[in-house]
Design an enzyme around this catalytic site. Structure first.
Site, PDB file in Angstrom:
ATOM      1  CG  ASP A 181     -12.958  -1.941   0.554  1.00  0.00           C
ATOM      2  OD1 ASP A 181     -12.513  -3.094   0.387  1.00  0.00           O
ATOM      3  OD2 ASP A 181     -12.581  -0.952  -0.103  1.00  0.00           O
ATOM      4  CG  ASP A 211      -1.962  -1.062   1.215  1.00  0.00           C
ATOM      5  OD1 ASP A 211      -2.082  -1.748   0.173  1.00  0.00           O
ATOM      6  OD2 ASP A 211      -2.666  -1.227   2.223  1.00  0.00           O
TER       7      ASP A 211
END
Length: 248
Positions: A129, A8
Site C-alpha cells: 500500500d 472490510d
C-alpha cells in the site's frame, strides 16, 4: 482477470474507508455473511476480506466473523489485517482460508514473509500500500521511505507469487485505479498483480484487463451501485478467454 469483491470489517461491521482514513469509516452492509452470499450468487469465485481493526492494532480481532463467512459460502477467500506471526497464518489456513495476506510484515519483518512463503507457497500474498509511491504500514497509519517497486522486487526474491497493490490516494474514492503505477509494477516483477483501490465502473475493469492484470478488488463501487458485480465478472471472464488475466 479475476474479480474479488471486498468486505472490510471494523468493529464487527462491514465498512468502507476513504484513502485509508479510519475516521471516514461508514457501514455499507448489515451482515458480512449475507453480503458474501450475494457475491457468490452474482458469480464471484474469490473474495477479499480485511480485518481493519487487526491491521491497525497488529493482531487478529475480527477473525470469528471472518470464519463465520468462511463456513457459510463456497467462495475462495483471501484475508488480510493483523497477521503478524506464523501462528496467525496457521490459524487462518487451518480454518479454511485460501490465501493469507501479509502487509506490514513485508516491510517490517521480511524473514517472517520468507518463512510463511516457504511453508505455504502460493497461499501467501503480500499487500503493498503506497502513498506518493512510498509504502505505508500498520493499517496505513505508518509511512515509510521505501519505494513500492523496491519492496515488490524484494518480495519477488523471497518467493512471493501474489502482490496486492493499493494507491492509498485512490482507495474508496471511485476515481479509477492508478494505471500508471500498476503498469510500472507489472513490468518490474513477475508476480501476479491484484489491483486494489479506485475501481468505479466497467471502464475501470476494461482498463485493468488491458494491462493484463491478474485480479481486481472491488469494494465501494459494488456497494454504491456504480459497478454491477455480475457484469464486471462477465467482462473479466471474457478478457481471460481472450488471453488476458489469469485463472485462480
Amino acid at each position: 482477470m479475476l474479480i474479488l469483491p471486498a468486505i472490510d470489517i471494523k468493529d464487527g461491521n462491514c465498512v468502507r474507508l476513504q484513502k485509508g482514513d479510519y475516521a471516514t469509516a461508514h457501514k455499507v452492509a448489515d451482515s458480512a455473511v449475507e453480503t458474501a452470499k450475494r457475491f457468490e450468487a452474482a458469480g464471484a469465485k474469490f473474495m477479499h476480506m480485511v480485518d481493519l481493526d487487526g491491521a491497525k492494532d497488529g493482531k487478529r480481532i475480527n477473525s470469528d466473523l471472518i470464519l463465520d463467512v468462511r463456513k457459510n459460502v463456497d467462495l475462495r477467500i483471501e484475508v488480510g489485517g493483523g497477521i503478524r506471526t506464523m501462528e496467525d497464518v496457521d490459524f487462518y489456513i487451518e480454518n479454511g482460508i485460501d490465501r493469507v495476506i501479509l502487509g506490514s510484515a513485508a516491510i517490517k519483518d521480511p524473514d517472517f514473509v520468507r518463512e510463511a512463503v516457504k511453508k505455504y507457497s502460493e497461499k501467501i500474498a503480500v499487500s503493498i500500500d503506497a502513498k506518493n509511491g512510498f509504502v505505508s504500514a500498520e493499517g496505513w497509519t505508518d509511512n515509510s521511505e521505501v519505494n513500492y517497486i523496491d519492496l515488490a522486487k524484494e518480495m519477488e526474491d523471497i518467493g512471493v507469487k501474489y502482490i496486492i497493490f493499493t494507491d492509498i490516494s485512490k482507495d474508496g474514492m471511485l476515481s479509477g485505479p492508478n494505471l500508471t503505477m500498476l503498469d510500472e509494477l507489472k513490468t518490474s516483477v513477475k508476480c501476479s498483480i491484484i489491483a486494489s483501490g479506485g475501481v468505479a465502473s466497467l471502464k475501470d475493469i476494461i482498463n485493468l484487463t488491458d494491462l493484463d492484470i491478474y485480479g481486481a478488488i472491488c469494494g465501494k463501487a459494488i456497494y454504491s451501485g456504480t459497478l454491477n458485480l455480475s457484469q464486471a465478472i462477465e467482462v473479466a471472464h471474457a478478457a481471460k478467454h481472450n488471453g488476458k488475466g489469469a485463472n485462480i
